[in-house]
Design an enzyme around this catalytic site. Structure first.
Site, PDB file in Angstrom:
ATOM      1  N   GLU A  60       0.835  -1.557  -0.335  1.00  0.00           N
ATOM      2  CA  GLU A  60       0.568  -0.174   0.176  1.00  0.00           C
ATOM      3  C   GLU A  60       0.918   1.292  -0.170  1.00  0.00           C
ATOM      4  O   GLU A  60       1.984   1.986   0.717  1.00  0.00           O
ATOM      5  CB  GLU A  60      -0.869   0.149   1.228  1.00  0.00           C
ATOM      6  CG  GLU A  60      -2.001   1.306   1.042  1.00  0.00           C
ATOM      7  CD  GLU A  60      -2.692   1.685   2.083  1.00  0.00           C
ATOM      8  OE1 GLU A  60      -2.608   0.155   3.246  1.00  0.00           O
ATOM      9  OE2 GLU A  60      -3.660   2.112   2.423  1.00  0.00           O
ATOM     10  N   GLY A 109       3.337   2.603  10.973  1.00  0.00           N
ATOM     11  CA  GLY A 109       3.264   1.627  11.831  1.00  0.00           C
ATOM     12  C   GLY A 109       3.185   0.465  12.105  1.00  0.00           C
ATOM     13  O   GLY A 109       3.643  -0.694  12.296  1.00  0.00           O
ATOM     14  N   ALA A 110       2.139   0.169  10.408  1.00  0.00           N
ATOM     15  CA  ALA A 110       1.985  -1.467  10.679  1.00  0.00           C
ATOM     16  C   ALA A 110       1.133  -1.417   9.127  1.00  0.00           C
ATOM     17  O   ALA A 110       0.568  -0.272   8.255  1.00  0.00           O
ATOM     18  CB  ALA A 110       0.780  -1.973  11.071  1.00  0.00           C
ATOM     19  N   MET A 111       0.853  -2.266   8.742  1.00  0.00           N
ATOM     20  CA  MET A 111      -0.015  -2.929   7.434  1.00  0.00           C
ATOM     21  C   MET A 111      -0.716  -3.728   7.593  1.00  0.00           C
ATOM     22  O   MET A 111      -0.239  -5.029   7.898  1.00  0.00           O
ATOM     23  CB  MET A 111       1.276  -3.133   6.064  1.00  0.00           C
ATOM     24  CG  MET A 111       0.186  -3.177   5.023  1.00  0.00           C
ATOM     25  SD  MET A 111      -0.273  -1.925   4.674  1.00  0.00           S
ATOM     26  CE  MET A 111      -1.659  -2.277   3.502  1.00  0.00           C
ATOM     27  N   GLU A 112      -2.178  -3.969   7.068  1.00  0.00           N
ATOM     28  CA  GLU A 112      -3.174  -4.743   7.234  1.00  0.00           C
ATOM     29  C   GLU A 112      -3.192  -5.400   5.749  1.00  0.00           C
ATOM     30  O   GLU A 112      -4.676  -6.082   6.064  1.00  0.00           O
ATOM     31  CB  GLU A 112      -4.959  -4.097   7.573  1.00  0.00           C
ATOM     32  CG  GLU A 112      -5.023  -3.123   6.030  1.00  0.00           C
ATOM     33  CD  GLU A 112      -4.589  -1.789   6.059  1.00  0.00           C
ATOM     34  OE1 GLU A 112      -3.992  -1.614   6.628  1.00  0.00           O
ATOM     35  OE2 GLU A 112      -5.121  -0.705   4.821  1.00  0.00           O
ATOM     36  N   ASN A 113      -2.263  -6.442   5.709  1.00  0.00           N
ATOM     37  CA  ASN A 113      -1.980  -7.210   4.770  1.00  0.00           C
ATOM     38  C   ASN A 113      -2.840  -8.324   5.015  1.00  0.00           C
ATOM     39  O   ASN A 113      -3.198  -8.499   5.909  1.00  0.00           O
ATOM     40  CB  ASN A 113      -0.379  -7.313   4.313  1.00  0.00           C
ATOM     41  CG  ASN A 113       0.385  -6.771   3.867  1.00  0.00           C
ATOM     42  OD1 ASN A 113       0.059  -5.928   3.269  1.00  0.00           O
ATOM     43  ND2 ASN A 113       1.438  -6.561   4.749  1.00  0.00           N
ATOM     44  N   HIS A 127      -6.607  -2.179  15.107  1.00  0.00           N
ATOM     45  CA  HIS A 127      -6.305  -0.892  14.893  1.00  0.00           C
ATOM     46  C   HIS A 127      -6.208  -1.634  12.619  1.00  0.00           C
ATOM     47  O   HIS A 127      -7.011  -1.867  12.135  1.00  0.00           O
ATOM     48  CB  HIS A 127      -5.743   0.182  14.428  1.00  0.00           C
ATOM     49  CG  HIS A 127      -6.011   1.062  12.308  1.00  0.00           C
ATOM     50  ND1 HIS A 127      -6.144   2.513  12.207  1.00  0.00           N
ATOM     51  CD2 HIS A 127      -5.063   0.490  11.646  1.00  0.00           C
ATOM     52  CE1 HIS A 127      -6.598   2.389  11.521  1.00  0.00           C
ATOM     53  NE2 HIS A 127      -5.510   1.560  10.733  1.00  0.00           N
ATOM     54  N   GLU A 128      -4.875  -2.671  12.874  1.00  0.00           N
ATOM     55  CA  GLU A 128      -4.467  -3.150  11.732  1.00  0.00           C
ATOM     56  C   GLU A 128      -5.911  -4.733  11.584  1.00  0.00           C
ATOM     57  O   GLU A 128      -6.059  -4.956  10.721  1.00  0.00           O
ATOM     58  CB  GLU A 128      -3.650  -3.843  11.528  1.00  0.00           C
ATOM     59  CG  GLU A 128      -2.364  -3.037  12.073  1.00  0.00           C
ATOM     60  CD  GLU A 128      -2.391  -1.644  10.916  1.00  0.00           C
ATOM     61  OE1 GLU A 128      -3.170  -1.972   9.454  1.00  0.00           O
ATOM     62  OE2 GLU A 128      -1.647  -0.835  11.388  1.00  0.00           O
ATOM     63  N   HIS A 159      -8.905  -3.358  10.390  1.00  0.00           N
ATOM     64  CA  HIS A 159      -9.174  -3.454   9.047  1.00  0.00           C
ATOM     65  C   HIS A 159      -9.873  -4.549   8.008  1.00  0.00           C
ATOM     66  O   HIS A 159     -10.040  -4.602   6.931  1.00  0.00           O
ATOM     67  CB  HIS A 159      -7.928  -3.340   8.193  1.00  0.00           C
ATOM     68  CG  HIS A 159      -7.154  -1.437   8.265  1.00  0.00           C
ATOM     69  ND1 HIS A 159      -7.849  -0.726   7.145  1.00  0.00           N
ATOM     70  CD2 HIS A 159      -5.997  -0.831   8.728  1.00  0.00           C
ATOM     71  CE1 HIS A 159      -7.166   0.471   7.719  1.00  0.00           C
ATOM     72  NE2 HIS A 159      -6.640   0.600   8.505  1.00  0.00           N
TER      73      HIS A 159
HETATM   74  N1  B3K Z   1      -2.731   1.650   5.765  1.00  0.00           N
HETATM   75  C1  B3K Z   1      -1.761   0.903   6.084  1.00  0.00           C
HETATM   76  C2  B3K Z   1      -0.876   2.561   5.553  1.00  0.00           C
HETATM   77  C3  B3K Z   1      -0.219   2.077   4.310  1.00  0.00           C
HETATM   78  C4  B3K Z   1       0.974   3.751   3.858  1.00  0.00           C
HETATM   79  C5  B3K Z   1       1.210   3.721   2.758  1.00  0.00           C
HETATM   80  N2  B3K Z   1       2.531   4.708   2.432  1.00  0.00           N
HETATM   81  C6  B3K Z   1      -1.380   1.554   8.042  1.00  0.00           C
HETATM   82  C7  B3K Z   1      -3.319   1.267   8.346  1.00  0.00           C
HETATM   83  O1  B3K Z   1      -3.359   2.786   8.078  1.00  0.00           O
HETATM   84  O2  B3K Z   1      -3.965   0.494   9.302  1.00  0.00           O
HETATM   85 ZN    ZN Z   2      -5.188   2.218   8.593  1.00  0.00          ZN
END
Ligand code: B3K
Ligand code: ZN
Length: 888
Positions: free
Chosen positions: A125, A265-269, A301-302, A305
């Site tokens: 993302e 911070g983190a990513m919701e893959n 949060h993640e 998502h």
């Molecule tokens: N969705 C990601 C953020 C990605 C940022 C890309 N530049 C984390 C979050 O909001 O949970």
């Molecule tokens: Zn987010």
């Protein structure tokens, strides 16, 4: 990197994709030097698209193979452009086979596939998937993925991707493979893989429905003693989403992986969340209460998502707040619900509003101001902002305020009923909220389309004879770039009226049928000016307006000092109690800043008799108030928040005043601080729970005030706490106090702290950050710290800990009158630009409010901005920020 003028992307130009992708099969031969990626995808023409050609995007890729429906494509059938691969007039149903090569070890941007400490990670993302293969890399193209990873077994024993593991085994030559299948359609930005030497804490967890799921937290070897809190937070998140929103985990397996090189911070893959180590690793030795709370909210949060973002995603990146604002709101509510008590909820609310005011209000008033749903961007990564996230969350919260908790839940249910599996727009969310509740929310769209922080003016009139109290609300909104005129917003204004004893009066509105007379009422302001008349008001009340901060606006209301002290002592709304104290302090700080600017001496005596002093003393000693609340109430508005209140920012005067006030409060309340210090110790085993954390917060605030006195007793207190602390919260608080004092043990403490924690990267970050923000640290000292062997610009956490902490967190030193801070800033933006454009662009934002400063500083900031602007090979990330800063 590019040198041509970057293109602006407009929301109005959205067109549906020419092809949908149904399935994607990928094979990775992982090698840090050259990773081969073979992709096979099936596509189908979109009858709603006017375009005949199929356009794929790719970046920093070597294209090795390109076949369509089993045949190599001839050079006449496609064109490879700058970042695009266009296939001319393909048939309606297409199978594409593409082979690309990437160089993960060289990828310092940390987007796409990269290497961190010898392991492989991805970040896709917003537009990172295009650095892995050519693809219609846009969120409205959702497909089912099957992924095979192949790698050296010894170097990369763990191979992870989204969804379920369906096969694994050896392939000879010391290599092995794993096949992962994600049962859900997803946009490419949710793709992820991880490969390397990792270990995990795992548990099976039983959902409410009785189904069992596997939960894993993956970390580097040696960190398994730091995963329990993340695991607990994950289980709490799963349970909370079931209970509050009826949303169940849809996978059999959910993984969190920690990585130390990460842009945010983190990513919701999907099923494979990748986290900055900062938001996973914790134990009492290395993590503070704030870290524990941060982990809980980011894990939440993640996880949240998974429904708000993944199951229902965004049609295009202009809709980013559809998932981010909503998910921030959900994580805020999650943390508040976990604390459980009313006062705990209020503390959480105050903390969230503080972030909004500290960071979002300035953004909304500056050159990068944009609506919650922007109309254009150059680089989408620059739009992961406090406006999209935090103001977006306030916008979602206003639905709940207007519709009630049950109404909001109905809206959420309808949203999922309508849009599960789709890529949609902010308007669809608003429509679900309106339709589920039979409400017209047309005007509410302005919260998405208009930038800027609205101002809400309150005028009141009491008529003793008629026993009526008229409240006139008037709204306005300052112009922002590209938006000169604004229309009135739909603003929920929660209000209460206090009688002379400080009790809530029953509220009855003229012209309304009411069954009961509540203590708090939500007035709906929809016009530029409206008057609301309360009846049967038996005495002149003190109004408590915008309770719970019911809308993200600036409230303009005239109170006397005595009324503020009265509200601070009595309001049943804890948020407004805090707010009253902050207003009192702000008023004082602004007056004193004016005095400093007029070269007047600041006199202690004047303050000691003041209302502020009395109000603070009362709050400090009010045992009925939670320690966590008292800590917030006794913290003066930050230098940044004060700066926002000034027409021309004078960082040195603000700093001098805040320091003066803190010293005055330190000496006039010294005995009270000492009592609070002793009363809020937390002996015994450390626990990060809200009560204990609140006590530590108040105790450590008391310590920081006591150490303002800078005498031997104070130094001794801090040193003793430093030596005896059994947790990082107390440790770092004591060290920070020492670092900001002239205590003889200052240097020794800093050195011994480093030696003790040298192996803990997250603690070394703290060590850099606290020095960067210490008031004696000037530019030269920061430059010296950059020479420390542990410093590197390549690791974003480390760069943030020193460079960002100094530039954003130490205003009086950063704004040195000789402009040396700005020169330093320019050098670092330029250096980071070559390594990691996303991180560089964040730092570039530091000067975007340059026009608010006095001419002498302005000129020097402008020179620094121009220096960056003149740099060759500027990324579009940095270029967008700098260009907008200079021109808006
Ligand atoms: N969705 C990601 C953020 C990605 C940022 C890309 N530049 C984390 C979050 O909001 O949970
Ligand atoms: Zn987010």
């Amino acid at each position: 990197m590019r040198t041509d003028t970057p293109q602006t992307i407009y929301r109005k130009d959205y067109t549906p994709p020419s092809y949908w992708v149904d399935t994607v099969e990928m094979g990775f031969d992982l090698d840090p030097e050259a990773t081969h990626v073979a992709t096979r995808m099936t596509l189908r023409r979109n009858p709603d698209s006017p375009n005949r050609n199929l356009v794929l995007v790719g970046e920093s890729l070597r294209l090795e193979q390109l076949r369509m429906n089993g045949k190599d494509l001839s050079k006449r059938q496609y064109a490879l452009g700058r970042g695009t691969l266009e296939i001319f007039n393909p048939p309606d149903n297409v199978t594409l086979e593409i082979e690309t090569v990437t160089h993960p070890a060289m990828n310092t941007s940390l987007m796409g596939l990269y290497v961190s400490n010898g392991n492989f990670f991805t970040q896709c993302e917003a537009e990172g998937f295009r650095k892995i293969t050519y693809f219609p890399d846009r969120p409205d193209v959702m497909a089912k993925y099957t992924v095979m990873l192949r790698a050296d077994k010894e170097k990369y024993p763990v191979l992870l991707s989204n969804g379920n593991l369906i096969e694994q085994g050896d392939i000879g030559d010391g290599r092995h493979y794993a096949v992962w299948e994600d049962p859900f359609k997803k946009p490419s930005y949710l793709f992820a893989l991880v490969a390397g030497k990792l270990v995990c804490q795992e548990e099976t967890y039983t959902l409410k429905s009785g189904r069992e799921v596997l939960l894993q937290v993956w970390v580097e070897d040696g960190n398994l003693d730091k995963t329990q809190h993340a695991m607990d937070s994950l289980k709490n998140s799963i349970r909370w989403d079931e209970e509050r929103f009826g949303l169940e985990l849809d996978l059999d397996r959910f993984m969190i992986v920690a990585v130390s090189d990460f842009n945010m911070g983190a990513m919701e893959n999907k099923g494979l969340n990748i986290f900055n180590t900062k938001f996973v690793l914790a134990n009492p030795r290395i993590a503070t209460d704030t870290d524990y709370a941060g982990i809980e909210s980011v894990v939440g949060h993640e996880y949240f998502h998974n429904w708000t973002g993944n199951r229902v995603t965004c049609r295009d990146w202009f809709q980013l707040s559809l998932k981010e604002g909503l998910t921030v709101f959900r994580d805020q509510e999650f943390s508040a619900d976990l604390i459980g008590t009313d006062s705990g909820r209020a503390v959480k609310r105050i903390e969230d509003v503080r972030v909004l005011r500290q960071a979002q209000f300035p953004e909304d008033a500056g050159p990068m101001a944009h609506p919650v749903r922007p109309d254009s961007y150059v680089e989408i990564n620059n739009f992961y902002t406090v406006t999209i996230y935090e103001k977006g969350a306030e916008v979602v919260r206003m639905y709940q305020t207007l519709l009630g908790r049950d109404g909001f839940r109905k809206g959420m249910d309808l949203y999922f009923e309508r849009h599960d599996g789709q890529a949609v727009e902010c308007d669809d969310f608003r429509a679900a909220m309106a339709d589920a509740n039979g409400r017209d929310l047309k005007q509410f769209e302005l919260w998405y389309s208009q930038a800027g922080t609205p101002r809400l003016k309150v005028d009141t009139e009491y008529d003793a004879d008629a026993q009526t109290y008229a409240v006139t609300l008037t709204q306005s909104c300052p112009p922002t770039p590209g938006q000169a005129e604004k229309q009135p917003f739909h603003i929920p204004v929660a209000i209460g009226l206090l009688d002379a004893r400080g009790k809530d009066m029953p509220l009855r509105l003229e012209g309304e049928q009411q069954d009961e007379a509540p203590a708090t009422m939500v007035l709906e302001l929809t016009e530029a000016t409206q008057t609301f008349r309360f009846k049967q008001v038996t005495e002149r009340p003190v109004p408590s307006v915008l309770r719970g901060f019911s809308a993200p606006v600036v409230l303009d209301i005239a109170y006397t000092d005595d009324e503020l002290a009265f509200l601070m002592a009595n309001d049943s709304d804890a948020f407004n109690r805090w707010e009253a104290g902050q207003r009192l302090a702000m008023r004082r700080m602004l007056a004193l800043t004016g005095a400093v600017q007029n070269n007047q001496a600041l006199s202690d005596a004047e303050l000691e008799e003041g209302t502020l002093n009395d109000a603070f003393r009362a709050a400090l000693n009010d045992e009925a108030l939670d320690p966590a609340f008292r800590e917030l109430a006794l913290t003066l508005p930050s230098e940044t928040v004060v700066a926002e209140q000034m027409d021309v920012i004078d960082p040195h005067a603000i700093h001098a005043v805040r320091r003066f006030l803190r010293r005055s409060l330190a000496s006039s309340l010294r005995g009270d601080w000492m009592v609070a210090y002793q009363a809020n110790r937390t002996p015994g085993t450390y626990s990060p729970d809200a009560i204990a954390a609140g006590k530590r917060a108040l105790k450590n605030l008391a310590l920081s005030y006591i150490v303002e006195n800078d005498d031997a007793d104070a130094h001794h207190l801090a040193q003793t706490q430093y030596d005896n602390a059994n947790n990082m919260t107390d440790r770092i608080a004591a060290l920070t106090a020492l670092a900001n004092s002239s205590a003889p043990g200052r240097a020794d403490a800093l050195n011994s702290f480093y030696e003790e924690f040298e192996q803990e990267a997250l603690v070394v970050d703290k060590w850099f950050a606290l020095q960067a923000m210490s008031r004696t640290t000037d530019v030269a000292a920061v430059r010296a710290l950059m020479k420390h062997p542990a410093f590197t610009l390549k690791n974003p956490n480390r760069a943030r800990s020193l460079i960002f902490s100094f530039c954003n967190g130490n205003p009086s030193q950063f704004h040195a009158v000789d402009g040396s801070g700005y020169q330093f800033w320019a050098e670092q933006v330029i250096a980071l630009n070559a390594i990691n454009p996303q991180v560089a662009a964040r730092l570039a934002r530091t000067l975007d409010r340059w026009r608010k400063y006095a001419p002498a500083l302005q000129e020097k900031m402008h020179a620094a901005l121009k220096k960056v602007a003149a740099t060759k090979e500027l990324s579009k990330d940095v270029l967008e920020v700098i260009t907008k800063s200079i021109s808006n």
